[in-house]
Each structure stands twice: as C-alpha cells, then as structure tokens.
Write an enzyme that holds these catalytic residues in place. Structure first.
Site, PDB file in Angstrom:
ATOM      1  N   CYS A   1       0.742   6.108   0.426  1.00 38.40           N
ATOM      2  CA  CYS A   1       0.376   5.643   1.494  1.00 38.40           C
ATOM      3  C   CYS A   1      -1.009   6.080   1.868  1.00 38.40           C
ATOM      4  O   CYS A   1      -0.906   7.151   2.093  1.00 38.40           O
ATOM      5  CB  CYS A   1       1.222   5.309   2.539  1.00 38.40           C
ATOM      6  SG  CYS A   1       0.980   4.458   4.000  1.00 38.40           S
TER       7      CYS A   1
ATOM      8  N   GLU B   1       2.971  -3.400   2.168  1.00 33.20           N
ATOM      9  CA  GLU B   1       1.958  -4.000   3.147  1.00 33.20           C
ATOM     10  C   GLU B   1       2.538  -4.926   4.394  1.00 33.20           C
ATOM     11  O   GLU B   1       2.080  -4.423   5.668  1.00 33.20           O
ATOM     12  CB  GLU B   1       0.757  -4.855   2.578  1.00 33.20           C
ATOM     13  CG  GLU B   1      -0.034  -3.990   1.346  1.00 33.20           C
ATOM     14  CD  GLU B   1      -0.533  -2.730   1.863  1.00 33.20           C
ATOM     15  OE1 GLU B   1      -0.534  -1.758   0.788  1.00 33.20           O
ATOM     16  OE2 GLU B   1      -0.700  -2.256   3.041  1.00 33.20           O
TER      17      GLU B   1
HETATM   18  O1  K2U Z   1      -0.661   0.464   2.093  1.00 27.61           O
HETATM   19  C1  K2U Z   1      -1.213   1.470   1.838  1.00 27.61           C
HETATM   20  O2  K2U Z   1      -1.357   2.612   2.384  1.00 27.61           O
HETATM   21  C2  K2U Z   1      -2.057   1.476   0.340  1.00 27.61           C
HETATM   22  C3  K2U Z   1      -0.815   1.758  -0.574  1.00 27.61           C
HETATM   23  C4  K2U Z   1      -0.373   0.362  -1.235  1.00 27.61           C
HETATM   24  C5  K2U Z   1       0.937   0.440  -2.230  1.00 27.61           C
HETATM   25  C6  K2U Z   1       1.503   1.729  -2.213  1.00 27.61           C
HETATM   26  C7  K2U Z   1       2.670   1.912  -2.805  1.00 27.61           C
HETATM   27  C8  K2U Z   1       2.771   0.952  -3.903  1.00 27.61           C
HETATM   28  C9  K2U Z   1       1.848   0.022  -4.098  1.00 27.61           C
HETATM   29  C10 K2U Z   1       0.830  -0.116  -3.168  1.00 27.61           C
HETATM   30  C11 K2U Z   1      -1.422   2.529  -1.624  1.00 27.61           C
HETATM   31  O3  K2U Z   1      -1.873   3.866  -1.064  1.00 27.61           O
HETATM   32  S1  K2U Z   1      -2.869   2.214  -2.557  1.00 27.61           S
HETATM   33  C12 K2U Z   1      -2.801   3.538  -3.649  1.00 27.61           C
HETATM   34  C13 K2U Z   1      -2.069   3.183  -4.873  1.00 27.61           C
HETATM   35  C14 K2U Z   1      -2.977   2.883  -5.975  1.00 27.61           C
HETATM   36  C15 K2U Z   1      -2.285   2.516  -7.087  1.00 27.61           C
HETATM   37  C16 K2U Z   1      -0.830   2.504  -7.398  1.00 27.61           C
HETATM   38  C17 K2U Z   1      -0.115   2.906  -6.270  1.00 27.61           C
HETATM   39  C18 K2U Z   1      -0.756   3.008  -5.071  1.00 27.61           C
HETATM   40 ZN    ZN Z   2       0.777   2.297   3.027  1.00 27.68          ZN
END
Ligand code: K2U
Ligand code: ZN
Length: 173
Positions: free
Chosen positions: A93, A136
C-alpha cells in the site's frame, strides 16, 4: 500535479468517504493529479483519501503491458458481485510503504461506477485488477490491507510507520 501521499496512521485513512454528487472540474483535476501521483509512486491504484480527500474516487491502471496503459477513473465505485473463489496476493500500500502481506480476496469482482464523462460503467475485474479495485474501494471505507492481518502483525506495522513518520518529521526540520 503530484500530490503527497498520506502515511498510516492518519485519521483521514480511516474515514468512511463521502459520495460525490456532481463531477466538477475540480474533481476531474483531482483524478488526473491522482493518476500522475500513482504513476510517479509507482503504483497500480490510488484512492482519494490517500491524498487527503475523503471522497469516493479511485484511479487504477493495472496495465497489461507497459505500452498499453489503461488509466481508469472511478467516481462512486460499488462492488455489486464477487466470486466465491478466492485468490491470495502479496499486497502492499502506498500509504504503508515497504510493508507486504498475503491478503485473500474474491478473484473476480463486478464494479459499477461513474466515469469522468459522467457515464455509468460496469465491469467484472479479475486477477490483479480484481485485487486492486477491492483494495482501493476498501480505502473509501477506511479499511487498509493490514486490517486483514492479526492484531500483533498490524500493531508491529503501525509502530514501524509511526517511527518512519517521526524520522520524516525530523528530516523536515
Ligand atoms: O492503494 C494503494 O496503496 C496502491 C496499491 C494498490 C494495490 C495494492 C495491492 C495489490 C494491488 C494493488 C499498491 O501500492 S500499487 C503498488 C503495486 C504495484 C504492483 C503490484 C502490486 C502493488
Ligand atoms: Zn493502499
């Protein structure tokens, strides 16, 4: 413009976010700033409370390949169906930097939302997109991926983030 991302613990990350009544130019500017901030992080999703705006807006781009980005802007997203089958993903996250943990979620989710043109949309996401959209939308309900972990693990991560925030505050002086 790139906006600062709030770090856990922060009360704004635990709030139930407010629905959006009208898609204004300001909200469209916020959505484009959120996409810019997300790509810069880098990330594949970002929710408005993570940049301090407790409204029901998320952006995503779990692009299939780097040369085919698919930026999505979702106002008032709602999950209307989830599969019984689950998948486990090691989630991170952007508001809880450098912490990762396995989280189990339905591997498909149908979501309805209003896009930046004001058009109602509906799509069934699967794979990483399904994980991301549920991660999200949890943000819009004040829920973080660490809330799925045990109390000890959650407290350990929270203490690490409090230490990180103290260090950032000292650097800033
Ligand atoms: O919401 C957020 O903090 C962005 C998240 C989104 C996310 C978390 C877990 C699994 C899927 C999406 C991430 O920090 S974005 C970073 C990232 C990049 C590639 C794969 C997973 C997470
Ligand atoms: Zn997050």
């Amino acid at each position: 413009m790139i906006r600062p991302i709030l770090i856990h613990p922060d009360p704004r990350l635990k709030k139930q976010c407010d629905p959006i009544r009208e898609i204004t130019a300001d909200l469209r500017r916020l959505a484009s700033d959120m996409l810019e901030t997300m790509y810069d992080a880098p990330g594949i999703g970002l929710a408005a409370p993570q940049v301090g705006i407790t409204k029901r807006l998320i952006v995503m781009d779990c692009m299939k390949s780097p040369d085919a980005p698919r930026p999505l802007i979702l106002f008032n997203p709602q999950v209307t169906w989830t599969s019984d089958t689950l998948s486990t993903y090691e989630e991170g996250c952007l508001s809880i930097p450098e912490q990762y943990a396995d989280v189990q979620r339905p591997d498909r989710a149908t979501v309805t939302w209003t896009d930046e043109t004001g058009t109602a949309q509906e799509e069934t996401f699967e794979g990483l997109w399904a994980t991301c959209v549920q991660h999200e939308i949890d943000h819009l309900n004040g829920k973080l991926f660490i809330d799925y972990l045990g109390l000890m693990r959650r407290q350990m991560i929270t203490r690490k983030m409090e230490k990180l925030k103290r260090e950032i505050a000292r650097e800033g002086r």
